[in-house]
Design an enzyme around this catalytic site. Sequence first.
Site, mmCIF file in Angstrom:
data_model
loop_
_atom_site.group_PDB
_atom_site.id
_atom_site.type_symbol
_atom_site.label_atom_id
_atom_site.label_comp_id
_atom_site.label_asym_id
_atom_site.label_seq_id
_atom_site.Cartn_x
_atom_site.Cartn_y
_atom_site.Cartn_z
ATOM 1 N N ASP A 277 0.822 -1.212 0.000
ATOM 2 C CA ASP A 277 0.000 0.000 0.000
ATOM 3 C C ASP A 277 0.856 1.263 0.000
ATOM 4 O O ASP A 277 0.372 2.342 0.355
ATOM 5 C CB ASP A 277 -0.920 0.013 1.225
ATOM 6 C CG ASP A 277 -2.361 -0.304 0.852
ATOM 7 O OD1 ASP A 277 -2.613 -0.659 -0.310
ATOM 8 O OD2 ASP A 277 -3.254 -0.199 1.723
ATOM 9 N N ASP A 336 3.089 -9.110 9.320
ATOM 10 C CA ASP A 336 3.398 -7.711 9.038
ATOM 11 C C ASP A 336 4.795 -7.602 8.442
ATOM 12 O O ASP A 336 5.586 -8.545 8.475
ATOM 13 C CB ASP A 336 3.293 -6.878 10.308
ATOM 14 C CG ASP A 336 1.840 -6.567 10.666
ATOM 15 O OD1 ASP A 336 0.957 -6.859 9.838
ATOM 16 O OD2 ASP A 336 1.602 -6.059 11.779
ATOM 17 N N ASP A 338 7.581 -6.308 9.250
ATOM 18 C CA ASP A 338 8.803 -6.471 10.038
ATOM 19 C C ASP A 338 8.889 -7.836 10.706
ATOM 20 O O ASP A 338 9.776 -8.060 11.538
ATOM 21 C CB ASP A 338 8.889 -5.373 11.101
ATOM 22 C CG ASP A 338 7.709 -5.403 12.059
ATOM 23 O OD1 ASP A 338 6.579 -5.558 11.574
ATOM 24 O OD2 ASP A 338 7.916 -5.263 13.280
ATOM 25 N N ASP A 430 -7.786 -6.312 13.659
ATOM 26 C CA ASP A 430 -7.462 -7.642 14.177
ATOM 27 C C ASP A 430 -8.352 -8.022 15.359
ATOM 28 O O ASP A 430 -8.875 -9.134 15.436
ATOM 29 C CB ASP A 430 -5.982 -7.713 14.566
ATOM 30 C CG ASP A 430 -5.521 -6.491 15.341
ATOM 31 O OD1 ASP A 430 -6.380 -5.676 15.736
ATOM 32 O OD2 ASP A 430 -4.308 -6.346 15.557
#
Length: 695
Positions: A277, A336, A338, A430
């Site tokens: 994104d 995610d 990282d 989430d």
Amino acid sequence: MAPSFDWWAKGVHKGTPVVVKMDNPDWSMVELEGPSEDDFLIGNNPTDTRAKARGKNAKQLTWVLLLKAHRAAGYLTSVASTLASIGPAIRRRVASGRTDTESTSSFENKTVKTRFYNCIKVFLWLSLLLLGFEIAAYYKGWHFRASNLQLQYIFTAPFGVRDFFDWLYSNWVLIRVGFVAPPLQFLANVCIVLFLIQSLDRLILCLCCFWIRVKKIKPIPKEDAVADLETGENGFFPMVLVQIPMCNEREVYQHSIAAVCKLDWPKSKILIQVLDDSDDPMTQLLIEEEVHKWQQVGANIVYRHRVIRDGYKAGNLKSAMSCSYVKDYEFVAIFDADFQPTHDFLKRTIPHFKDNEDVGLVQARWSFVNKDENLLTRLQNINLSFHFEVEQQVNGVLINFFGFNGTAGVWRIKALEDSGGWLERTTVEDMDIAVRAHLQGWKFVFLNDVECQCELPESYEAYRKQQHRWHSGPMQLFRLCLPDVIHAKISFWKKFNMIFLFFLLRKLILPFYSFTLFCIILPMTMFIPEAELPAWVVCYVPALMSFLNILPAPKSFPFIVPYLLFENTMSVTKFNAMISGLFQLGNAYEWVVTKKSGRSSESDLVSLIEKDPKHQLRGSEPDLDEIKAEILQEQKARKKKHNRIYTKELALAFLLLTASARSLLSAQGIHFYFLLFQGISFLLVGLDLIGEQVM
């Protein structure tokens, strides 16, 4: 070197000589010899023997005391130099720092932030006024430590000898006793009750965790769920979709993509989606090029970029799930940008779904590559270790429900579809999907022994933005899902757990009483002594709770006091976020991506390549050179970074320090020390002296 003294070198020494090592700046006693045989023998002249022994002992005692005095002097010198260095550091921060009101970040609405700051300033100026009033009264002879003594003095003092100041102060005492102290004491009692309820909840969680560890309870998959990947016989290898959502995360995209491409799973039964994104064209090109490189070595990976970037992360995941080929997959794993899963992540999580058709989510715990980077990351590690080790594990074992952490988890796609899919209505998508799945009857499994590495925010600014989102989002969700929880076809106990424990107690009450009790009521009771907070509320119970919180991270015990003070300091941000989300104030619905440093990207990429040479990328050396160049550029840029100055934290620092000065007049020892150190903690955070510097 060893010192040389005349009395030391005379003949054959007896007794217990002390060998001294001269270490600049301290002396340390490294050896103490045992007594000789002559020291225990009393000959024909015991008087001489005792006299000699006394002389030797006196000399030894003198040197021991000298050593201790010199060591104490060294410690005082180091403390003095440390304190002396703080002053110039503060001056540099104030001279070069920018206040948070000048920040271009918009994760907090300026109107709401200004109102909150103005309220704190009102308390600060009121406390300064009262401090001056109390000091003047103290020197006028009003030496009181309890409200009954004040009233006794007022009603017994001769009215004829009182001047105007005595008349004014006596009326102020009567006003605060009759009108100010009762509501303040009532509010304090309410917060104390909430504090005790929350402390009891934490104690019960810790006891349950201890019971789970003693009984060695943990989720165990079916024995035949996974066979060796090389044989492929009788293996449970369903179709798995892996998603990596990211947005302008140039620092970490390489090692996350590399780690996911190394997952040990049949290539024909896995598809990796890189959901980019990013609005930075250069970042888009770099990520797309990285995906193309892995495609060339046989990885089943695709790159997706949205033209219309609505809904932040939830919109990104929702768009990816709308692809036509998703219907061919049974499970979806989410990481995610990282996060770096181990190569056997899927083989340790997917088997828990076999023959458990009601299991909708399997969640792994996080571990942190930079937990020892600075004091801020160490304190975060304490919090998150407790969250995973205690909260997530206990809830997973006892009630099969916990909040999805947004990453490092595997969902059954059918559970997502039954729950309505990803929704963009909050900033905690989430938690939203987890609550709706639980209301539909799906069960969750938490694996405490499966870890996935990630990064912690290294600057206070990044951590503050993350915490604002994490504490405003649940309040948004609570408002929206409360009717659904009430009307859901689940047991009363599950409704009670979700409404009272999951939302109210742990998401609303905790930040409310932390800020109100320790940052507002406690300093006010110094100026309104008729309203009292017992010492066990100020010191003993918080110390016990901090001890329980730090148990899952035993190596962090030296940081227990900074942890206690920092948690109270963060209550300002959490309280502000909670109010913002509950009443839809400010930009509560805006998503701010947590800043990553990417410190471990090069080493992780190298280790991944070394583990499996057959998957080595063409042109990997130039890529590593590019990473090194970027790291060097970041290091040079770091020298030009400046710290922010946080006005709310500074205002509260001066409020608490003012209250600590007032507590000296009442000789309240524990309250004084708590207010003093808590005020210093707010001062350090307000000057951004914790964590890394930010742009």
